[in-house]
Design a protein around this motif. Structure first.
Motif, PDB file in Angstrom:
ATOM      1  N   SER A  37      24.986   2.784 169.281  1.00  0.00           N
ATOM      2  CA  SER A  37      24.215   1.563 169.071  1.00  0.00           C
ATOM      3  C   SER A  37      24.847   0.773 167.936  1.00  0.00           C
ATOM      4  O   SER A  37      25.299   1.345 166.935  1.00  0.00           O
ATOM      5  CB  SER A  37      22.759   1.891 168.710  1.00  0.00           C
ATOM      6  N   THR A 195      21.541  -3.927 169.588  1.00  0.00           N
ATOM      7  CA  THR A 195      20.086  -3.980 169.464  1.00  0.00           C
ATOM      8  C   THR A 195      19.690  -4.488 168.084  1.00  0.00           C
ATOM      9  O   THR A 195      20.457  -4.376 167.118  1.00  0.00           O
ATOM     10  CB  THR A 195      19.453  -2.589 169.714  1.00  0.00           C
ATOM     11  N   ALA A 201      17.545   2.047 168.431  1.00  0.00           N
ATOM     12  CA  ALA A 201      18.867   2.537 168.044  1.00  0.00           C
ATOM     13  C   ALA A 201      18.839   4.033 167.756  1.00  0.00           C
ATOM     14  O   ALA A 201      19.692   4.793 168.213  1.00  0.00           O
ATOM     15  CB  ALA A 201      19.372   1.766 166.826  1.00  0.00           C
TER      16      ALA A 201
END
Length: 264
Positions: A37, A195, A201
């Protein structure tokens, strides 16, 4: 050698006489099958970095290599799912996925094999029942599932997710997060997700890449998320490792925000 290698990448946009350095000296190695992420404040170049990996934008300097080959242009080995599902509204869900499948596999799979492959990927996102519906006839969450099915049907080496759940309500978002975790567990594919959501995440990723603020943003920290898989959101939320990771990301983002405010 890393499966995906981002080596000393800079990106500068030029508009007339104006030059804007968006990214500076990005260095990151991602292993095959890893879920990463990328998080940071608005304007830090997260989506630009994703576009560079996708080949939608060219690096100014440095290099990006996937499986040993330099990324210079878009290709089927990198599929992107955007916040906007990008489905063609006049085609059914099945035919939206079929567009990608025919482009990639025509000449490699028979018509019957391609049809079965489309249904297989709709099954992965629990969308076979809506195969004949058009995007306007289904919910936002279902449209995103269809977009993910289309991306997966290309059999990409890397699945790139650019805030794919950002426009969805909390419950739909949670269901799709669970679906993505299940797909990652079943397929073991490499995923990179942009994100703004700290909990998203931490729940999904093996590592979280935290970007500094722009302009000339770079990677500030990379956090290992030491949560065993498979992950169940309610149990994970009470896990000390989850809480530790969440605090670390929030601390980084808060400190960066405070730094920006002090500079203004």
């Amino acid at each position: 050698m890393a499966y995906l290698n981002i080596s000393h990448v800079d990106k500068t946009f030029v508009t007339g006489s104006k030059r804007t350095e968006v990214l500076r000296d990005i260095r990151l190695d991602i292993a095959q099958g890893e879920f990463v992420s990328i998080i940071g404040h608005s304007g830090c170049g997260k989506s630009t970095l994703l576009n560079l990996i996708a080949g939608l934008t060219q690096v100014t300097s440095g290099a990006i290599k996937l499986d040993g080959y330099e990324v210079r242009a878009p290709g089927p080995d990198r599929a992107v799912v955007f916040q906007n599902h990008s489905l063609l509204p006049w085609l059914s869900v099945h035919d939206n996925v079929k567009l990608a499948v025919d482009k990639i596999f025509r000449g490699r799979k028979s018509r019957a094999e391609r049809h079965e492959w489309i249904l297989h990927n709709l099954d992965l996102v629990q969308m076979r029942h809506a195969a004949d519906k058009r995007p306007g006839e289904i919910s936002g969450g279902m449209r995103q599932r269809a977009g993910i099915a289309r991306a997966l049907a290309m059999e990409p080496k890397v699945l790139l997710l650019d805030e794919p759940f950002g426009a969805l309500d909390a419950l739909t978002r949670a269901h799709l997060q669970d679906a993505v975790m299940d797909i990652h567990a079943r397929l073991g594919n490499t995923m990179i997700m942009i994100t703004h959501d700290v909990d998203e995440a931490v729940l999904l990723a093996d590592r979280i890449v935290m970007m500094t603020n722009g302009p000339a943003a770079t990677i500030g920290e990379v956090l290992e998320v030491n949560l065993p898989r498979p992950r169940e959101r309610i149990a994970a939320a009470a896990d000390p490792a989850y809480l530790k990771a969440r605090r670390a990301v929030l601390r980084f983002l808060y400190e960066r925000h405070r730094f920006v405010e002090a500079a203004e």
